[in-house]
Design an enzyme around this catalytic site. Structure first.
Site, PDB file in Angstrom:
ATOM      1  N   ASP A 188       0.430  75.157  79.212  1.00 15.85           N
ATOM      2  CA  ASP A 188       1.480  75.444  80.185  1.00 15.85           C
ATOM      3  C   ASP A 188       0.860  75.187  81.551  1.00 15.85           C
ATOM      4  O   ASP A 188      -0.019  75.927  81.995  1.00 15.85           O
ATOM      5  CB  ASP A 188       1.949  76.898  80.054  1.00 15.85           C
ATOM      6  CG  ASP A 188       3.048  77.245  81.055  1.00 15.85           C
ATOM      7  OD1 ASP A 188       3.233  76.511  82.043  1.00 15.85           O
ATOM      8  OD2 ASP A 188       3.722  78.278  80.859  1.00 15.85           O
ATOM      9  N   LYS A 206       3.145  44.108  85.833  1.00 12.88           N
ATOM     10  CA  LYS A 206       3.823  43.010  85.134  1.00 12.88           C
ATOM     11  C   LYS A 206       3.109  41.683  85.410  1.00 12.88           C
ATOM     12  O   LYS A 206       2.723  41.396  86.541  1.00 12.88           O
ATOM     13  CB  LYS A 206       5.292  42.935  85.562  1.00 12.88           C
ATOM     14  CG  LYS A 206       6.113  44.143  85.100  1.00 12.88           C
ATOM     15  CD  LYS A 206       7.551  44.024  85.548  1.00 12.88           C
ATOM     16  CE  LYS A 206       8.358  45.215  85.073  1.00 12.88           C
ATOM     17  NZ  LYS A 206       8.542  45.231  83.608  1.00 12.88           N
ATOM     18  N   HIS A 209       9.788  49.851  93.689  1.00 10.81           N
ATOM     19  CA  HIS A 209       9.649  48.540  93.058  1.00 10.81           C
ATOM     20  C   HIS A 209      10.015  47.390  93.991  1.00 10.81           C
ATOM     21  O   HIS A 209       9.263  46.418  94.134  1.00 10.81           O
ATOM     22  CB  HIS A 209      10.533  48.450  91.809  1.00 10.81           C
ATOM     23  CG  HIS A 209      10.271  49.516  90.796  1.00 10.81           C
ATOM     24  ND1 HIS A 209       9.015  50.007  90.538  1.00 10.81           N
ATOM     25  CD2 HIS A 209      11.110  50.193  89.965  1.00 10.81           C
ATOM     26  CE1 HIS A 209       9.092  50.926  89.591  1.00 10.81           C
ATOM     27  NE2 HIS A 209      10.348  51.058  89.239  1.00 10.81           N
ATOM     28  N   LYS A 242      23.128  49.407  88.676  1.00 15.71           N
ATOM     29  CA  LYS A 242      23.337  49.692  87.264  1.00 15.71           C
ATOM     30  C   LYS A 242      24.702  49.150  86.827  1.00 15.71           C
ATOM     31  O   LYS A 242      25.592  48.950  87.631  1.00 15.71           O
ATOM     32  CB  LYS A 242      23.268  51.197  87.004  1.00 15.71           C
ATOM     33  CG  LYS A 242      21.845  51.751  87.122  1.00 15.71           C
ATOM     34  CD  LYS A 242      21.786  53.205  86.679  1.00 15.71           C
ATOM     35  CE  LYS A 242      20.346  53.711  86.661  1.00 15.71           C
ATOM     36  NZ  LYS A 242      19.535  53.033  85.627  1.00 15.71           N
TER      37      LYS A 242
END
Length: 482
Positions: free
Chosen positions: A90, A179, A237, A331
């Site tokens: 925890d 990437k 990003h 989106k």
């Protein structure tokens, strides 16, 4: 490349039972093991709130690997699983850190810690590590985003971390930097003589950066409604991609040199006028022929959170004076695609005018996902005879990375980043001054939206966002690359 002087022989994963660990971290580490890129003595200790034995955690990891890592990349799976152990914790209770320290043991070379927890747990976790002596000169700390919700909260997090770890032992993740094609952008610019002399305002008309997603909330309801597209994608990003496109050549491929040049770009970003931004929120529509609900329906309540943002940005320095950078993310768009498009200026004079030839400017398109490729569009003569003279057409020179490097695995971005964390190379990690420069710019945009009462414009799921986003570019005579 620079490092912090040691290759860790212990890796401690906080949030080891979470979604990121299952999808990315454990598969990346297993792939590194299969390719013999990590030392055989490296031990991996997982910790989370769940109660598990070492045996249970290994079974948990096996299930995750069978689900998320292709079979051909699971070489030596039994050997990888033997690296794993587990300690329940925890994070808010100091006493548990003593047991964690015992589980970690005494590293012979060093300890790397990957902190993939809610930001609210960063400060108690740091205090717990200090309490247990897991913050010495042999320890480095890696932080997964989000690092705050604005500049103030980001500074609080960074202050808490820097109380225990100096900047040269803090590794802030932006997984886009792991990437292959993002790294290849640096190779394209600085390992090829043809591009750098024309990589400036005299030859480049504009730059477009698109990060499009087809998905909606996908289980990120609470986080996303608090964040929105600007803070979720642009602040990290997209600004990192912009910085890599716009940066000056560093003196070397070295953590300090590369990040010095990136932060100069981020600090040169012009403050955005409200008229140079468009926000949107998706309504019910169709993706891939299937009906999908609107954002409010997915969320279960009305919300003013933006799921789309388009920005016309400028980097105010000599190299980029007058060159717009168009940023677009959202989106429930028609395609899942991340790409950078650099459009060059037209030739100053066409010798083919009046001969049936239509000139098009050259374009360089760097595809980051889902396909990794580089395309350079050039004007070429159409074969054959024509009474009107030479006919021209734009043709692409394509480099599909999987085809160019046959036999090379398509790597998870976290493979590169975890390996660099273990070895101590910060080049592909984000420095504190970069994070703060990004937040400073984004906070100013949000403040202008609030001051002018700007609310998101509706767009149909499956479209490319609000029509105002098309107008944002078209009033400059620019069309979005699709």
């Amino acid at each position: 490349m620079t490092g912090t002087g040691f290759t860790a022989d212990r890796l401690l994963l906080f949030g080891a039972t979470g979604d990121l660990s299952q999808r990315m971290l454990l598969p990346s580490l297993c792939a590194l093991h299969a390719d013999e890129l990590i030392d055989r003595d490296l031990k991996i200790i997982g910790t989370a709130r769940s109660e598990m034995s070492d045996h249970d955690f290994r079974n948990f990891a096996r299930e995750a690997l069978e689900k998320y890592l292709p079979a051909e990349r699971r070489g030596g799976l039994a050997g990888f699983l033997n690296r794993l152990s587990y300690q329940q914790l925890d994070a808010t209770q100091l006493a548990g850190y003593d047991e964690l320290a015992k589980k970690v043991g005494e590293p012979k070379q060093g300890l790397a810690i990957f902190l993939s927890t809610a930001p609210s747990l960063f400060e108690p976790t740091i205090k717990g590590l200090q309490h247990a002596g897991l913050d010495g000169a042999h320890v480095r700390m890696c932080l997964e985003k989000p690092l705050g919700t604005d500049l103030g909260s980001s500074c609080e997090i960074n202050d808490a971390v820097s109380a225990a770890f100096p900047e040269d032992r803090i590794f802030r993740i932006d997984h886009y930097l792991g990437k292959e094609t993002v790294q290849n952008l640096l190779a394209l610019r600085f390992a090829n003589l043809m591009f750098e002399p024309i990589w400036n305002a005299a030859h480049i008309d504009h730059v477009q950066i698109t990060v499009a997603e087809t998905v909606g909330l996908e289980g990120r309801v609470a986080f996303y409604d608090d964040a929105g597209a600007l803070r979720d994608m642009v602040q990290n990003h997209m600004l990192q991609l912009l910085a890599l496109v716009a940066m000056e050549p560093p003196g070397s491929f070295d953590a300090t040199a590369v990040r010095d040049e990136k932060v100069k770009v981020l600090r040169a970003l012009r403050q955005i006028a409200t008229g140079e931004t468009v926000t949107g929120q998706y309504r019910a529509g169709a993706i891939g022929g299937k009906a999908v609900p609107g954002y409010d329906e997915e969320l279960g309540k009305a919300s003013d959170t933006e799921t789309f943002v388009a920005i016309k940005a400028h980097v105010d320095n000599w190299r980029w004076k007058g060159v717009p950078f168009y940023l677009r993310t959202g989106k429930r768009l028609p395609q899942r695609v991340t790409e950078i498009m650099v459009q060059f200026r037209c030739v100053p004079h066409s010798i083919f005018a009046g001969k049936g030839a239509t000139m098009q400017p050259n374009r360089l398109v760097i595809g980051i996902q889902p396909e990794e490729n580089i395309t350079l569009s050039l004007m070429s003569k159409v074969p054959g005879l024509d009474r009107e003279g030479i006919r021209l057409r734009q043709v692409p020179l394509d480099i599909a990375m999987p085809d160019a490097f046959v036999g090379q695995h398509r790597r998870i971005a976290y493979e590169r980043l975890l390996l660099d964390l273990i070895e101590g190379d910060q080049t592909l990690f984000v420095r504190r001054d970069e994070v703060e420069a990004q937040w400073h710019w984004v906070d100013a945009i949000r403040a202008s939206w609030h001051a002018e009462g700007l609310t998101p414009k509706p767009y149909t799921a499956g479209s490319w966002g609000p029509s105002a986003a098309i107008a944002l570019a078209e009033r400059d005579g620019v069309s979005w690359h699709e």
